[in-house]
Design an enzyme around this catalytic site. Structure first.
Site, PDB file in Angstrom:
ATOM      1  N   ASP A  36       0.373  -1.277   0.155  1.00  0.00           N
ATOM      2  CA  ASP A  36      -0.219   0.021  -0.193  1.00  0.00           C
ATOM      3  C   ASP A  36       1.003   0.864   0.311  1.00  0.00           C
ATOM      4  O   ASP A  36       1.749   1.771   0.624  1.00  0.00           O
ATOM      5  CB  ASP A  36      -0.797   0.042   1.622  1.00  0.00           C
ATOM      6  CG  ASP A  36      -1.931   0.506   1.177  1.00  0.00           C
ATOM      7  OD1 ASP A  36      -3.116   0.678   0.840  1.00  0.00           O
ATOM      8  OD2 ASP A  36      -2.221   2.397   1.746  1.00  0.00           O
ATOM      9  N   ASN A  92     -12.487  -3.674   3.408  1.00  0.00           N
ATOM     10  CA  ASN A  92     -13.406  -1.978   3.267  1.00  0.00           C
ATOM     11  C   ASN A  92     -14.551  -2.137   1.516  1.00  0.00           C
ATOM     12  O   ASN A  92     -14.598  -2.655   0.313  1.00  0.00           O
ATOM     13  CB  ASN A  92     -12.582  -0.784   2.745  1.00  0.00           C
ATOM     14  CG  ASN A  92     -12.580  -0.985   4.146  1.00  0.00           C
ATOM     15  OD1 ASN A  92     -12.316  -1.577   5.139  1.00  0.00           O
ATOM     16  ND2 ASN A  92     -10.770   0.055   3.703  1.00  0.00           N
ATOM     17  N   HIS A 105     -10.152  -4.631  -3.479  1.00  0.00           N
ATOM     18  CA  HIS A 105      -8.593  -5.337  -3.006  1.00  0.00           C
ATOM     19  C   HIS A 105      -8.792  -6.109  -1.227  1.00  0.00           C
ATOM     20  O   HIS A 105      -9.765  -5.254  -0.904  1.00  0.00           O
ATOM     21  CB  HIS A 105      -7.895  -3.691  -3.480  1.00  0.00           C
ATOM     22  CG  HIS A 105      -8.056  -2.624  -2.682  1.00  0.00           C
ATOM     23  ND1 HIS A 105      -9.410  -1.555  -3.282  1.00  0.00           N
ATOM     24  CD2 HIS A 105      -8.666  -2.406  -1.372  1.00  0.00           C
ATOM     25  CE1 HIS A 105     -10.285  -1.009  -2.455  1.00  0.00           C
ATOM     26  NE2 HIS A 105      -9.228  -0.967  -1.223  1.00  0.00           N
ATOM     27  N   MET A 106      -8.157  -6.076  -1.187  1.00  0.00           N
ATOM     28  CA  MET A 106      -7.833  -6.826  -0.199  1.00  0.00           C
ATOM     29  C   MET A 106      -6.669  -6.755   0.646  1.00  0.00           C
ATOM     30  O   MET A 106      -5.645  -6.618   0.484  1.00  0.00           O
ATOM     31  CB  MET A 106      -7.470  -8.806   0.358  1.00  0.00           C
ATOM     32  CG  MET A 106      -7.874  -9.569   1.526  1.00  0.00           C
ATOM     33  SD  MET A 106      -7.406 -11.104   0.660  1.00  0.00           S
ATOM     34  CE  MET A 106      -5.593 -11.275   1.130  1.00  0.00           C
TER      35      MET A 106
HETATM   36  P1  5GP Z   1      -9.837   1.239   0.785  1.00  0.00           P
HETATM   37  O1  5GP Z   1     -10.156   2.274   1.479  1.00  0.00           O
HETATM   38  O2  5GP Z   1     -10.165   1.249  -1.024  1.00  0.00           O
HETATM   39  O3  5GP Z   1     -10.352  -0.367   1.086  1.00  0.00           O
HETATM   40  O4  5GP Z   1      -8.135   1.270   0.397  1.00  0.00           O
HETATM   41  C1  5GP Z   1      -7.273   1.714  -0.725  1.00  0.00           C
HETATM   42  C2  5GP Z   1      -6.216   1.320  -0.534  1.00  0.00           C
HETATM   43  O5  5GP Z   1      -5.536   1.661  -2.094  1.00  0.00           O
HETATM   44  C3  5GP Z   1      -5.735   2.645   0.251  1.00  0.00           C
HETATM   45  O6  5GP Z   1      -4.931   2.156   1.361  1.00  0.00           O
HETATM   46  C4  5GP Z   1      -4.713   3.541  -0.518  1.00  0.00           C
HETATM   47  O7  5GP Z   1      -3.387   3.992   1.018  1.00  0.00           O
HETATM   48  C5  5GP Z   1      -4.076   2.373  -1.652  1.00  0.00           C
HETATM   49  N1  5GP Z   1      -4.200   2.787  -2.410  1.00  0.00           N
HETATM   50  C6  5GP Z   1      -4.772   4.217  -3.358  1.00  0.00           C
HETATM   51  N2  5GP Z   1      -4.249   4.672  -4.663  1.00  0.00           N
HETATM   52  C7  5GP Z   1      -2.769   3.767  -4.891  1.00  0.00           C
HETATM   53  C8  5GP Z   1      -1.707   3.793  -4.963  1.00  0.00           C
HETATM   54  O8  5GP Z   1      -1.617   4.583  -6.600  1.00  0.00           O
HETATM   55  N3  5GP Z   1      -0.649   2.395  -4.944  1.00  0.00           N
HETATM   56  C9  5GP Z   1      -0.821   1.598  -4.060  1.00  0.00           C
HETATM   57  N4  5GP Z   1       0.846   1.529  -3.567  1.00  0.00           N
HETATM   58  N5  5GP Z   1      -1.863   2.183  -3.562  1.00  0.00           N
HETATM   59  C10 5GP Z   1      -3.100   3.019  -3.313  1.00  0.00           C
END
Ligand code: 5GP
Ligand code: ZN
Length: 125
Positions: A36, A92, A105-106
């Site tokens: 992440d 989420n 995503h997990m």
């Molecule tokens: P959500 O709230 O949708 O479950 O979490 C999305 C996650 O994706 C967040 O923890 C955020 O930091 C991560 N994320 C968003 N954009 C990117 C990216 O471009 N690269 C990576 N490696 N993680 C990302």
């Protein structure tokens, strides 16, 4: 937006296609795992299906293999990343679940220190 169609502007599809760099720790024909970008714990990996599926609401039988693989890989990936004494999986989903990226995503979150309670306690509004 159901499973199947790659989304041109989906950030995780772009990572899957190699258009955006990511610190990948695993990939095969069905799934990809990477760090992440904004870690919330010492170990914070994301595991995604290659196929675009917006959220768990859109998932179905077509995802059985990839989703099974994501879960079955979690222990190995967590251990390899340094979380050998426990970790937590979070998926989420939707507005109430605070989903920010609409490609399933997990999260794999791990210590070394305990992560704390599953949900922060707060008074009802
Ligand atoms: P959500 O709230 O949708 O479950 O979490 C999305 C996650 O994706 C967040 O923890 C955020 O930091 C991560 N994320 C968003 N954009 C990117 C990216 O471009 N690269 C990576 N490696 N993680 C990302
Ligand atoms: Zn996508």
């Amino acid at each position: 937006m159901s499973g199947g169609q790659p989304a041109a502007d989906c950030i995780f599809c772009r990572i899957a296609r190699g258009e955006i760099p990511a610190r990948k720790v695993y990939e095969d024909e069905d799934v990809i795992a990477f760090n992440d970008i904004q870690p919330q714990a010492p170990v914070h990996l994301l595991v995604i299906p290659r196929q675009h599926v917006a959220s768990l609401y859109e998932a179905g039988a077509a995802q059985h293999a990839a989703f099974g693989k994501m879960l079955a890989l979690a222990g190995t990936l967590a251990r390899q990343a340094g979380a050998a004494d426990g970790f937590r999986i979070i998926v989420n989903t939707g507005r109430v679940g605070h989903q920010e990226v609409y490609h399933v995503h997990m999260h794999i979150l791990g210590g070394p220190d305990p992560l704390g309670p599953m949900l922060s306690r707060r008074k009802p509004a």
